[in-house]
Design a protein around this motif. Structure first.
Motif, PDB file in Angstrom:
ATOM      1  N   GLY A  13    -154.668  11.127  15.994  1.00  0.00           N
ATOM      2  CA  GLY A  13    -153.805  10.648  17.074  1.00  0.00           C
ATOM      3  C   GLY A  13    -152.762  11.687  17.407  1.00  0.00           C
ATOM      4  O   GLY A  13    -152.869  12.857  17.032  1.00  0.00           O
ATOM      5  N   LEU A  14    -151.715  11.254  18.125  1.00  0.00           N
ATOM      6  CA  LEU A  14    -150.652  12.152  18.562  1.00  0.00           C
ATOM      7  C   LEU A  14    -149.292  11.679  18.050  1.00  0.00           C
ATOM      8  O   LEU A  14    -149.064  10.473  17.926  1.00  0.00           O
ATOM      9  CB  LEU A  14    -150.580  12.221  20.091  1.00  0.00           C
ATOM     10  N   VAL A  15    -148.410  12.630  17.799  1.00  0.00           N
ATOM     11  CA  VAL A  15    -146.995  12.348  17.572  1.00  0.00           C
ATOM     12  C   VAL A  15    -146.259  12.712  18.855  1.00  0.00           C
ATOM     13  O   VAL A  15    -146.381  13.843  19.350  1.00  0.00           O
ATOM     14  CB  VAL A  15    -146.435  13.152  16.389  1.00  0.00           C
ATOM     15  N   VAL A  16    -145.522  11.763  19.411  1.00  0.00           N
ATOM     16  CA  VAL A  16    -144.931  11.934  20.743  1.00  0.00           C
ATOM     17  C   VAL A  16    -143.480  11.466  20.740  1.00  0.00           C
ATOM     18  O   VAL A  16    -143.159  10.423  20.144  1.00  0.00           O
ATOM     19  CB  VAL A  16    -145.731  11.120  21.794  1.00  0.00           C
ATOM     20  N   ILE A  17    -142.611  12.215  21.392  1.00  0.00           N
ATOM     21  CA  ILE A  17    -141.265  11.718  21.718  1.00  0.00           C
ATOM     22  C   ILE A  17    -141.108  11.779  23.231  1.00  0.00           C
ATOM     23  O   ILE A  17    -141.360  10.815  23.932  1.00  0.00           O
ATOM     24  CB  ILE A  17    -140.169  12.498  20.961  1.00  0.00           C
ATOM     25  N   ASN A  18    -140.730  12.929  23.765  1.00  0.00           N
ATOM     26  CA  ASN A  18    -140.757  13.077  25.220  1.00  0.00           C
ATOM     27  C   ASN A  18    -142.137  13.575  25.635  1.00  0.00           C
ATOM     28  O   ASN A  18    -142.759  13.057  26.538  1.00  0.00           O
ATOM     29  CB  ASN A  18    -139.666  14.036  25.683  1.00  0.00           C
ATOM     30  N   SER A  19    -142.600  14.606  24.945  1.00  0.00           N
ATOM     31  CA  SER A  19    -143.997  15.040  25.010  1.00  0.00           C
ATOM     32  C   SER A  19    -144.500  15.107  23.573  1.00  0.00           C
ATOM     33  O   SER A  19    -143.912  14.509  22.682  1.00  0.00           O
ATOM     34  CB  SER A  19    -144.093  16.389  25.729  1.00  0.00           C
ATOM     35  N   THR A  20    -145.567  15.831  23.343  1.00  0.00           N
ATOM     36  CA  THR A  20    -146.102  15.929  21.990  1.00  0.00           C
ATOM     37  C   THR A  20    -145.176  16.752  21.104  1.00  0.00           C
ATOM     38  O   THR A  20    -144.467  17.646  21.579  1.00  0.00           O
ATOM     39  CB  THR A  20    -147.500  16.560  22.017  1.00  0.00           C
ATOM     40  N   VAL A  21    -145.178  16.461  19.813  1.00  0.00           N
ATOM     41  CA  VAL A  21    -144.214  17.035  18.874  1.00  0.00           C
ATOM     42  C   VAL A  21    -144.930  17.884  17.839  1.00  0.00           C
ATOM     43  O   VAL A  21    -145.914  17.448  17.222  1.00  0.00           O
ATOM     44  CB  VAL A  21    -143.415  15.917  18.179  1.00  0.00           C
ATOM     45  N   SER A  22    -144.422  19.089  17.630  1.00  0.00           N
ATOM     46  CA  SER A  22    -144.915  19.950  16.559  1.00  0.00           C
ATOM     47  C   SER A  22    -143.978  19.863  15.365  1.00  0.00           C
ATOM     48  O   SER A  22    -142.800  19.531  15.500  1.00  0.00           O
ATOM     49  CB  SER A  22    -145.008  21.405  17.031  1.00  0.00           C
ATOM     50  N   GLY A  23    -144.523  20.193  14.186  1.00  0.00           N
ATOM     51  CA  GLY A  23    -143.704  20.209  12.974  1.00  0.00           C
ATOM     52  C   GLY A  23    -143.542  18.861  12.321  1.00  0.00           C
ATOM     53  O   GLY A  23    -142.793  18.737  11.338  1.00  0.00           O
ATOM     54  N   ALA A  24    -144.236  17.830  12.816  1.00  0.00           N
ATOM     55  CA  ALA A  24    -144.148  16.488  12.225  1.00  0.00           C
ATOM     56  C   ALA A  24    -145.201  16.342  11.131  1.00  0.00           C
ATOM     57  O   ALA A  24    -146.341  16.773  11.293  1.00  0.00           O
ATOM     58  CB  ALA A  24    -144.354  15.423  13.288  1.00  0.00           C
ATOM     59  N   THR A  25    -144.821  15.743  10.032  1.00  0.00           N
ATOM     60  CA  THR A  25    -145.752  15.477   8.939  1.00  0.00           C
ATOM     61  C   THR A  25    -146.155  14.011   8.978  1.00  0.00           C
ATOM     62  O   THR A  25    -145.297  13.124   8.937  1.00  0.00           O
ATOM     63  CB  THR A  25    -145.114  15.803   7.580  1.00  0.00           C
ATOM     64  N   VAL A  26    -147.455  13.761   9.060  1.00  0.00           N
ATOM     65  CA  VAL A  26    -147.983  12.404   9.197  1.00  0.00           C
ATOM     66  C   VAL A  26    -148.734  12.019   7.920  1.00  0.00           C
ATOM     67  O   VAL A  26    -149.457  12.828   7.336  1.00  0.00           O
ATOM     68  CB  VAL A  26    -148.929  12.302  10.407  1.00  0.00           C
ATOM     69  N   CYS A  27    -148.543  10.773   7.505  1.00  0.00           N
ATOM     70  CA  CYS A  27    -149.290  10.260   6.361  1.00  0.00           C
ATOM     71  C   CYS A  27    -149.408   8.744   6.473  1.00  0.00           C
ATOM     72  O   CYS A  27    -148.765   8.116   7.316  1.00  0.00           O
ATOM     73  CB  CYS A  27    -148.605  10.630   5.044  1.00  0.00           C
ATOM     74  N   VAL A  28    -150.242   8.165   5.614  1.00  0.00           N
ATOM     75  CA  VAL A  28    -150.314   6.713   5.459  1.00  0.00           C
ATOM     76  C   VAL A  28    -149.312   6.338   4.368  1.00  0.00           C
ATOM     77  O   VAL A  28    -149.442   6.762   3.222  1.00  0.00           O
ATOM     78  CB  VAL A  28    -151.728   6.258   5.079  1.00  0.00           C
TER      79      VAL A  28
ATOM     80  N   ASN B  38    -156.324  -1.413   1.816  1.00  0.00           N
ATOM     81  CA  ASN B  38    -154.963  -0.991   1.487  1.00  0.00           C
ATOM     82  C   ASN B  38    -154.393  -0.084   2.567  1.00  0.00           C
ATOM     83  O   ASN B  38    -153.207  -0.169   2.920  1.00  0.00           O
ATOM     84  CB  ASN B  38    -154.929  -0.276   0.138  1.00  0.00           C
ATOM     85  N   VAL B  39    -155.230   0.799   3.088  1.00  0.00           N
ATOM     86  CA  VAL B  39    -154.791   1.689   4.162  1.00  0.00           C
ATOM     87  C   VAL B  39    -154.453   0.886   5.410  1.00  0.00           C
ATOM     88  O   VAL B  39    -153.391   1.058   6.031  1.00  0.00           O
ATOM     89  CB  VAL B  39    -155.870   2.744   4.469  1.00  0.00           C
ATOM     90  N   ASN B  40    -155.339  -0.020   5.780  1.00  0.00           N
ATOM     91  CA  ASN B  40    -155.136  -0.784   7.013  1.00  0.00           C
ATOM     92  C   ASN B  40    -153.942  -1.726   6.924  1.00  0.00           C
ATOM     93  O   ASN B  40    -153.366  -2.104   7.946  1.00  0.00           O
ATOM     94  CB  ASN B  40    -156.398  -1.571   7.353  1.00  0.00           C
ATOM     95  N   ALA B  41    -153.581  -2.111   5.709  1.00  0.00           N
ATOM     96  CA  ALA B  41    -152.416  -2.979   5.530  1.00  0.00           C
ATOM     97  C   ALA B  41    -151.116  -2.186   5.504  1.00  0.00           C
ATOM     98  O   ALA B  41    -150.026  -2.776   5.481  1.00  0.00           O
ATOM     99  CB  ALA B  41    -152.554  -3.782   4.242  1.00  0.00           C
ATOM    100  N   SER B  42    -151.223  -0.865   5.517  1.00  0.00           N
ATOM    101  CA  SER B  42    -150.044  -0.003   5.494  1.00  0.00           C
ATOM    102  C   SER B  42    -149.688   0.425   6.919  1.00  0.00           C
ATOM    103  O   SER B  42    -150.093  -0.232   7.879  1.00  0.00           O
ATOM    104  CB  SER B  42    -150.307   1.213   4.599  1.00  0.00           C
ATOM    105  N   ARG B  43    -148.989   1.511   7.044  1.00  0.00           N
ATOM    106  CA  ARG B  43    -148.642   2.026   8.362  1.00  0.00           C
ATOM    107  C   ARG B  43    -148.676   3.543   8.314  1.00  0.00           C
ATOM    108  O   ARG B  43    -148.539   4.164   7.252  1.00  0.00           O
ATOM    109  CB  ARG B  43    -147.256   1.553   8.794  1.00  0.00           C
ATOM    110  N   LEU B  44    -148.846   4.147   9.471  1.00  0.00           N
ATOM    111  CA  LEU B  44    -148.717   5.586   9.613  1.00  0.00           C
ATOM    112  C   LEU B  44    -147.255   5.932   9.837  1.00  0.00           C
ATOM    113  O   LEU B  44    -146.560   5.232  10.585  1.00  0.00           O
ATOM    114  CB  LEU B  44    -149.537   6.080  10.805  1.00  0.00           C
TER     115      LEU B  44
END
Length: 559
Positions: free
Chosen positions: A62-77, A114-120
């Protein structure tokens, strides 16, 4: 009283007008091409790419977005709901400027349930950048955004609000509805708002993308997000002092807000705009206190207690003044406890920052401080800073009582053109006033030439009281245009030199067919105002005394 909302706002405002990849429309994550997908990681340790021969591997992108797409964001479950990306949690390497993340996990190691019950979650550090302004710092404090676990999920400030509501015990449907009602947006925009125009701090617009940017600024300011149930019951309560003007015991006025009560069921809440005052020792009438009218979607509306003043409850929250003529969104900082403190000390403290003062703006406070004497605030007293962003630039009549053109002179725009020819201008008249010109003691004026659509501008000298003009000299030739806005005919002017005012003045018709609450008899032409494209003036910060503190002050000031 105005300055930028937060470093996040400052960081993006200068470059947003040069819209980048995500500002051109399109409503899906597929609008951003991924040349080099990031390598998945667990707890900061890179994983091998998705193995097509391993049926147990699951990928979430997926995408990390604020005004446009964001670089430098770390995503996890976020399996353990710690709001951090911990070792052992499926994660991705920091996003590139395309904002795309890919999280891979092995279903034999971590149960999909367990993953689906969590959040990104997306951790936004100080090094993050937004594609709308990639050279600018995005945040000052950093924060964490979140979204439900789903492939192709966009993680943005609005999905973060939904997660906030879910954590407070709301169902998913309730959470989404309450977020939409809190912010005044469509539910569908929560998941992807990139089709909206990008945020421009020089002229904020009332759309989901702009509002998401303000939600991000709220998080970056360290303000805790909150989503109230917008359908709940509300008891009637007093509220904050918005403005106090105290010249002396005979000349003073105030404006405060009360919250109207309501039963459970209807969406949203209502404020009551409470005003009072006196002039020359005589109490001001309602006609004097409620003397503005806004041109909203229903026509001209007088801004009195009969006009709706809707608001939402949460952080950030939204209000719509004068039947929706003005729309504002913002947040409140934690209150400053002032119980037991001298009122004079608190007044001086609030006034020490003129950009956010709500007390005697531009006036001496000597008589006010004398009236307060040695009084102290009672228990429960506080003040708090409210930071608001204006989402509209309404056309308004600033004074119904004084801003109308004499009906014997003109009651239509065409008659106004005929009544003020450039041929009749003298050094002491200068035509119609359009407010201050190039300086505090300069008056911009306009008159109409024989050429259709053409005007002559003038600038006159003003005396120290700004009431007597002289030396009116022609400046630029310009033009006028007539259009219809919300059912009212409006005449604007162009071609004059820049002015020192924060607004422009022009003329508009008020007739029996385009006014809502019938406060103006017959047909009129009024001088009207509209804020200029605001820049940093889009935000208004105000330190407000709460109801307890204001109730203690009022009798000392004769209210």
């Amino acid at each position: 009283m105005k300055h930028s909302l937060s470093p996040l706002s400052l960081a993006l405002s200068s470059a947003i007008v040069a819209l980048s990849l995500a500002a051109c429309g399109g409503g899906s994550d597929d609008e951003v091409a991924v040349a080099n997908p990031p390598t998945p990681a667990v707890g900061g340790t890179p994983l091998t790419p998705l193995d097509p021969t391993n049926p147990n591997q699951v990928a979430l992108s997926g995408l990390v977005v604020i005004n446009s797409t964001v670089s430098g964001a770390t995503v996890c479950v976020d399996l353990d709901t710690s709001n951090t990306c911990d070792a052992g949690e499926p994660g991705a390497t920091p996003t590139a400027l395309d904002g795309r993340y890919t999280v891979v996990y092995d279903s034999t190691q971590i149960a999909p349930a367990n993953v689906n019950a969590s959040r990104l979650i997306a951790v936004i550090p100080l090094t993050a950048r937004d594609a709308s302004a990639p050279a600018e710092a995005l945040v000052e404090q950093g924060f964490v955004m979140s979204a439900s676990v789903a492939d192709n999920a966009q993680i943005n400030p609005l999905t973060t609000l939904v997660q906030t509501a879910l954590a407070a015990g709301q169902s998913l449907a309730q959470a989404r509805d309450n977020v939409a009602d809190l912010l005044g947006i469509e539910v569908a925009k929560i998941d992807n708002y990139l089709a909206d125009p990008a945020f421009d701090f020089n002229d904020p617009q009332d759309n989901a993308r702009n509002i998401a940017f303000i939600v991000a600024a709220t998080m970056d300011a360290g303000i805790t997000l909150a989503v109230d149930d917008q359908t709940r019951a509300q008891t009637a309560v007093d509220s904050d002092l918005l403005n106090l003007r105290y010249v002396d015991a005979d000349n003073a006025s105030f404006r405060s807000l009360a919250v109207a009560g309501k039963a459970a069921g209807p969406v949203g809440f209502d404020l009551i705009d409470v005003r009072g005052g006196r002039s020359g020792g005589t109490p001001l009438t309602a006609d004097a206190l409620y003397n503005q009218a806004y041109l909203n979607s229903a026509g001209w509306t007088r801004c009195d207690t009969s006009a709706s003043f809707a608001f939402s409850q949460g952080s950030p929250s939204r209000s719509e003044f004068c039947g929706g003529g003005q729309a504002i969104i913002g947040y409140s900082r934690p209150p400053v406890d002032i119980a037991g403190r001298l009122m004079v000390d608190v007044v001086n403290e609030i006034r020490a920052n003129p950009s956010s003062s709500s007390i005697n703006i531009g006036l001496s406070a000597d008589n006010l401080l004398t009236a307060l004497g040695g009084a102290v605030f009672p228990p429960g007293s506080n003040y708090r800073l409210r930071a608001n962003v204006n989402l509209k630039r309404p056309i308004l009549i600033n004074s119904i009582n004084t801003d109308g053109i004499n009906q014997a002179v003109a009651d239509t725009l065409e008659e106004l053109v005929l009544a003020f020819p450039a041929s009749g201008v003298t050094a002491n008249t200068g035509g119609l006033s359009l407010g201050l010109g190039s300086g505090t003691f300069k008056n911009l004026r306009v008159a109409f030439t024989p050429t259709p659509g053409q005007v002559q501008f003038y600038e006159c000298d003003l005396d120290a009281t700004q009431t007597i003009r002289s030396n009116c000299a022609p400046t630029n030739l310009g033009s006028y245009t007539i259009s219809t806005v919300n059912g009212a005919r409006v005449m604007r002017y162009s071609g004059f030199a820049p002015t020192v005012m924060d607004h422009e003045r022009f003329h508009a018709e008020v007739t029996a067919t385009n006014q809502v609450n019938g406060v103006i008899a017959g047909n009129w032409v009024f001088v009207v105002r509209q804020a200029k494209a605001p820049g940093d003036d889009a935000q208004v910060d105000l330190n407000r005394l709460n109801a307890t503190a204001w109730a203690a002050m009022k009798p000392l000031l004769g209210f």
